[in-house]
Design a protein around this motif. Structure first.
Motif, PDB file in Angstrom:
ATOM      1  N   GLN A 286       0.864  -1.306   0.141  1.00 22.49           N
ATOM      2  CA  GLN A 286      -0.117  -0.209  -0.044  1.00 22.49           C
ATOM      3  C   GLN A 286       1.034   1.342  -0.078  1.00 22.49           C
ATOM      4  OE1 GLN A 286      -3.136  -1.514  -0.809  1.00 22.49           O
ATOM      5  NE2 GLN A 286      -3.905  -0.080   0.383  1.00 22.49           N
ATOM      6  N   ALA A 287       1.908   1.305   0.874  1.00 21.91           N
ATOM      7  CA  ALA A 287       2.686   2.527   0.902  1.00 21.91           C
ATOM      8  C   ALA A 287       3.462   2.402  -0.449  1.00 21.91           C
ATOM      9  CB  ALA A 287       4.044   2.241   2.027  1.00 21.91           C
ATOM     10  N   GLN A 288       4.001   1.555  -1.051  1.00 17.25           N
ATOM     11  CA  GLN A 288       4.714   1.782  -2.214  1.00 17.25           C
ATOM     12  C   GLN A 288       3.838   2.190  -3.268  1.00 17.25           C
ATOM     13  OE1 GLN A 288       8.113   1.052  -2.829  1.00 17.25           O
ATOM     14  NE2 GLN A 288       7.575   2.087  -4.500  1.00 17.25           N
ATOM     15  N   GLU A 289       2.801   1.861  -3.337  1.00 16.67           N
ATOM     16  CA  GLU A 289       1.517   2.191  -4.269  1.00 16.67           C
ATOM     17  C   GLU A 289       1.346   3.560  -4.271  1.00 16.67           C
ATOM     18  OE1 GLU A 289      -1.699  -0.203  -4.117  1.00 16.67           O
ATOM     19  OE2 GLU A 289      -0.808  -1.974  -4.942  1.00 16.67           O
ATOM     20  N   GLU A 290       1.384   4.172  -3.010  1.00 21.24           N
ATOM     21  CA  GLU A 290       1.288   5.503  -2.784  1.00 21.24           C
ATOM     22  C   GLU A 290       2.360   6.371  -3.185  1.00 21.24           C
ATOM     23  OE1 GLU A 290      -0.751   9.058  -1.609  1.00 21.24           O
ATOM     24  OE2 GLU A 290      -1.427   7.138  -2.314  1.00 21.24           O
ATOM     25  N   ILE A 291       3.665   5.875  -2.986  1.00 24.86           N
ATOM     26  CA  ILE A 291       4.977   6.639  -3.193  1.00 24.86           C
ATOM     27  C   ILE A 291       4.835   6.700  -4.896  1.00 24.86           C
ATOM     28  CG2 ILE A 291       7.198   6.241  -3.341  1.00 24.86           C
ATOM     29  CD1 ILE A 291       7.210   5.091  -0.361  1.00 24.86           C
ATOM     30  N   ASP A 292       4.560   5.506  -5.483  1.00 28.05           N
ATOM     31  CA  ASP A 292       4.507   5.471  -6.880  1.00 28.05           C
ATOM     32  C   ASP A 292       3.709   6.583  -7.518  1.00 28.05           C
ATOM     33  OD1 ASP A 292       6.292   3.680  -6.930  1.00 28.05           O
ATOM     34  OD2 ASP A 292       5.040   1.923  -7.203  1.00 28.05           O
ATOM     35  N   ARG A 293       2.380   6.674  -6.859  1.00 31.81           N
ATOM     36  CA  ARG A 293       1.411   7.719  -7.325  1.00 31.81           C
ATOM     37  C   ARG A 293       1.755   9.032  -7.044  1.00 31.81           C
ATOM     38  NH1 ARG A 293      -2.018  10.977  -5.742  1.00 31.81           N
ATOM     39  NH2 ARG A 293      -1.754  10.844  -3.446  1.00 31.81           N
ATOM     40  N   LEU A 294       2.556   9.419  -6.056  1.00 28.78           N
ATOM     41  CA  LEU A 294       3.006  10.861  -5.634  1.00 28.78           C
ATOM     42  C   LEU A 294       4.134  11.046  -6.742  1.00 28.78           C
ATOM     43  CD1 LEU A 294       2.883  10.664  -1.812  1.00 28.78           C
ATOM     44  CD2 LEU A 294       1.623  12.043  -3.178  1.00 28.78           C
ATOM     45  N   TRP A 295       4.911   9.987  -6.939  1.00 29.33           N
ATOM     46  CA  TRP A 295       6.123  10.224  -7.840  1.00 29.33           C
ATOM     47  C   TRP A 295       5.410  10.374  -9.289  1.00 29.33           C
ATOM     48  CZ3 TRP A 295      10.996  10.581  -6.316  1.00 29.33           C
ATOM     49  CH2 TRP A 295      12.027  10.639  -7.335  1.00 29.33           C
ATOM     50  N   ASP A 296       4.477   9.702  -9.860  1.00 30.98           N
ATOM     51  CA  ASP A 296       3.838   9.910 -10.973  1.00 30.98           C
ATOM     52  C   ASP A 296       3.155  11.251 -11.369  1.00 30.98           C
ATOM     53  OD1 ASP A 296       4.792   7.216 -11.659  1.00 30.98           O
ATOM     54  OD2 ASP A 296       2.847   6.385 -11.650  1.00 30.98           O
TER      55      ASP A 296
END
Length: 72
Positions: free
Chosen positions: A40-50
């Motif tokens: 979940q945390a990695q998906e949120e980090i990826d979203r913020l990066w994108d």
């Protein structure tokens, strides 16, 4: 005395724990839960990066971030 009120989710987890009989089973369950939250945390980090909210410069600024509560 204060009464603790459990949410439906908490009650379901407590009910499911009745099936855990061995320490190894508990260890595996804890790992699955840990993996879930890490994903979940990695998906949120990826979203913020994108979307550009998280950048190399922002990550680098974390090195000097100092947010301690001042005590008197």
């Amino acid at each position: 005395m204060q009464t603790t009120v459990f949410t439906p989710t908490q009650l379901e987890i407590i009910d499911m724990m009745s099936f855990v009989k061995q320490p190894e089973t508990l260890d595996k369950l804890k790992q699955v839960i840990s993996d879930f939250f890490a994903k979940q945390a990695q998906e949120e980090i990826d979203r913020l990066w994108d979307c550009g909210d998280l950048t190399d410069d922002k990550v680098e600024s974390f090195r000097t971030l100092h947010e301690r509560t001042p005590y008197k």
